[in-house]
Write an enzyme that holds these catalytic residues in place. Structure first.
Site, PDB file in Angstrom:
ATOM      1  N   ARG A  79      91.619  37.693  14.298  1.00  0.00           N
ATOM      2  CA  ARG A  79      90.747  36.552  14.646  1.00  0.00           C
ATOM      3  C   ARG A  79      91.272  35.248  14.050  1.00  0.00           C
ATOM      4  NH1 ARG A  79      86.100  35.553  11.949  1.00  0.00           N
ATOM      5  NH2 ARG A  79      85.608  37.743  11.685  1.00  0.00           N
TER       6      ARG A  79
ATOM      7  N   TYR B 238      85.765  18.628  34.451  1.00  0.00           N
ATOM      8  CA  TYR B 238      85.511  19.985  34.944  1.00  0.00           C
ATOM      9  C   TYR B 238      84.010  20.296  34.734  1.00  0.00           C
ATOM     10  CZ  TYR B 238      85.038  25.007  34.527  1.00  0.00           C
ATOM     11  OH  TYR B 238      84.589  26.292  34.641  1.00  0.00           O
TER      12      TYR B 238
ATOM     13  N   ASP C 247      91.972  16.415  28.084  1.00  0.00           N
ATOM     14  CA  ASP C 247      92.179  17.671  28.793  1.00  0.00           C
ATOM     15  C   ASP C 247      93.374  17.467  29.726  1.00  0.00           C
ATOM     16  OD1 ASP C 247      92.124  19.787  30.649  1.00  0.00           O
ATOM     17  OD2 ASP C 247      89.981  20.103  30.354  1.00  0.00           O
TER      18      ASP C 247
ATOM     19  N   LYS D  72      95.295  28.317  33.628  1.00  0.00           N
ATOM     20  CA  LYS D  72      95.784  27.670  34.838  1.00  0.00           C
ATOM     21  C   LYS D  72      97.323  27.678  34.864  1.00  0.00           C
ATOM     22  CE  LYS D  72      91.400  27.172  35.680  1.00  0.00           C
ATOM     23  NZ  LYS D  72      90.638  26.933  34.501  1.00  0.00           N
TER      24      LYS D  72
HETATM   25  N1  PLP Z   1      89.463  22.138  31.898  1.00  0.00           N
HETATM   26  C1  PLP Z   1      89.714  22.080  33.219  1.00  0.00           C
HETATM   27  C2  PLP Z   1      90.330  20.835  33.789  1.00  0.00           C
HETATM   28  C3  PLP Z   1      89.390  23.154  34.047  1.00  0.00           C
HETATM   29  O1  PLP Z   1      89.641  23.062  35.353  1.00  0.00           O
HETATM   30  C4  PLP Z   1      88.805  24.307  33.468  1.00  0.00           C
HETATM   31  C5  PLP Z   1      88.442  25.466  34.295  1.00  0.00           C
HETATM   32  O2  PLP Z   1      88.503  25.432  35.504  1.00  0.00           O
HETATM   33  C6  PLP Z   1      88.545  24.328  32.092  1.00  0.00           C
HETATM   34  C7  PLP Z   1      88.903  23.230  31.330  1.00  0.00           C
HETATM   35  C8  PLP Z   1      87.919  25.525  31.431  1.00  0.00           C
HETATM   36  O3  PLP Z   1      88.868  26.514  31.289  1.00  0.00           O
HETATM   37  P1  PLP Z   1      88.544  28.096  31.215  1.00  0.00           P
HETATM   38  O4  PLP Z   1      88.007  28.489  32.557  1.00  0.00           O
HETATM   39  O5  PLP Z   1      89.865  28.699  30.872  1.00  0.00           O
HETATM   40  O6  PLP Z   1      87.528  28.283  30.149  1.00  0.00           O
END
Ligand code: PLP
Length: 399
Positions: free
Chosen positions: A62, A115, A187, A212
């Site tokens: 962890r 998101y 992000d 992704k």
């Molecule tokens: N940030 C973006 C731009 C995303 O598109 C996503 C998910 O689609 C996330 C964060 C969250 O990621 P996760 O689904 O791996 O938790």
């Protein structure tokens, strides 16, 4: 250049060799998967010293694991950061980064287009713990300044933003954050470090849904944050330790494998996406296309300045609104009707009813998420096949 300075290898070379290369103990060329939850101490004193933070060492997965560490080392190199922390998902990375900086009574500033999961965290969960989220137009430094007060702890942005591909000028946002004495969190999921490195443009923390493009094959859910060593250390030992959103060693290995081909995949995602965006731009059933590589994109000039490529995400608005979108999504044959993004397969989805259904109708209207908006994560298939599939599906959409 000073000849004694080490030459930074190219990005593609770092992707292949950045995790440390051949295992010195066994000669294994692929980083071993240390599928172990715990690590033995040689002596009781050593265990106590590692627990007290007086000595480096693994003791419990962890809090760290050699496979995870190899991935983190490589992500730190690739994002030009001091250190990285891998997590169980992108949302775990975002929540750890934000919770490490706020407490009850504080507020944070965030750009409006995010998101849907991040937006829900900000609108629903954080307020329950006394943290206020103030949405701002992050492109407007005066507006950012006006929204802040003595309890403002951070500025959070996404660029390119999900789902409308809005681009924010990273230098402008980092200057605004610096003027307020708060960190800028970015992000960087859509761009990846291959196309954009926010830390080099003044940001303080980079966040990825590694699910992704970093993983790249639609087989892993994971996240990572990159920043200064002290910030990452706090995130690991004060947040991850208590919240528990740890990545599994196997998933860390899948990400290491994904990184090896990141530049090759991104170039293909990007060239396919540009061709598809150009095809859609001239299609009579399409009202508008959002792709940062098109000259018609409102922030194309900013994208040219701060990105090395435009990526694989395309959004477009159908003249036929919601019912046109439903027909299109039900008519594709090669494209896959699914959320997520960054996979080798091309994915198609409807943000208003899927990834961004957490937005209220008013919030959607504010950021341009309409009922007719369709999002494509363009894959690495042959582009002619993708265009042929979109063409036949669009032919079924009523005028
Ligand atoms: N940030 C973006 C731009 C995303 O598109 C996503 C998910 O689609 C996330 C964060 C969250 O990621 P996760 O689904 O791996 O938790």
């Amino acid at each position: 250049m000073n000849p004694s300075e080490p030459v930074r290898p190219s990005f593609a070379t770092l992707c292949v060799h950045g995790s440390g290369g051949v295992d010195p103990q066994t000669g294994a060329v692929s980083t071993p998967i240390y599928q172990s939850s715990t690590f033995a101490f040689r002596t009781a004193e050593e265990g106590a010293a590692i627990f007290a933070g007086q000595r480096e060492g693994y003791f419990y997965t962890r809090l760290g694991n050699p496979t995870q560490a190899a991935f983190e080392r490589e992500m730190a190199f690739l994002e030009s950061g001091e250190a990285a922390l891998a997590t169980s998902s992108g949302m775990a990375a975002t929540s750890i980064a934000v919770l490490g900086l706020v407490q009850s009574g504080d507020n944070l500033l965030a750009s409006r287009t995010l998101y849907g999961g991040t937006h829900k965290l900000f609108c629903t969960l954080l307020p329950r713990f006394g943290v206020e989220v103030r949405y701002v137009d992050a492109a407007d430094p005066a507006g950012v300044r006006a929204a802040a007060d003595g309890r403002t702890r951070l500025l959070f942005i996404e660029t390119p933003a999900n789902p409308t591909l809005q681009i924010l000028d990273l230098r402008t946002c980092s200057a605004a954050a610096r003027a307020l004495g708060i960190p800028l969190l970015v992000d960087n999921t859509f761009a990846t470090p291959y196309y954009q490195r926010p830390l080099e443009l003044g940001a303080d923390v980079v966040i990825h849904s590694a699910t992704k493009y970093i993983g790249g094959h639609g087989d892993t859910v994971a996240g990572v944050l990159v920043g200064r060593a002290d910030f990452i250390r706090t995130a690991r030992f004060e947040l991850l330790r208590d919240l528990g959103g740890v990545i599994s060693p196997f998933n860390a290995w899948l990400l290491l494998r994904g990184l090896k081909t990141l530049p090759v995949r991104m170039d293909r995602h990007s060239s396919n996406a540009l061709e598809i965006a150009q095809f859609l731009n001239f299609h009579p059933k399409v009202a508008r296309v959002w792709y940062p590589g098109l000259r018609t994109h409102p922030q194309h000039e900013i994208a040219l300045r701060q990105m090395r490529g435009f990526g694989g995400m395309v959004a477009f608005e159908l003249k036929g609104g919601r019912s046109g979108g439903v027909t299109l999504l039900n008519s594709v044959k090669l494209l896959t009707l699914a959320v997520s993004l960054g996979d080798c397969d091309t994915l198609i989805e409807h943000p208003a009813s899927m990834t961004h259904s957490t937005y209220s109708p008013e919030q959607m209207a504010e950021v341009g998420i309409t009922e007719g908006l369709v999002r494509l994560s363009v894959g690495i298939e042959g582009v002619d096949d993708l265009i042929a599939d979109l063409d036949q599906a669009l032919a079924r959409v009523p005028d």
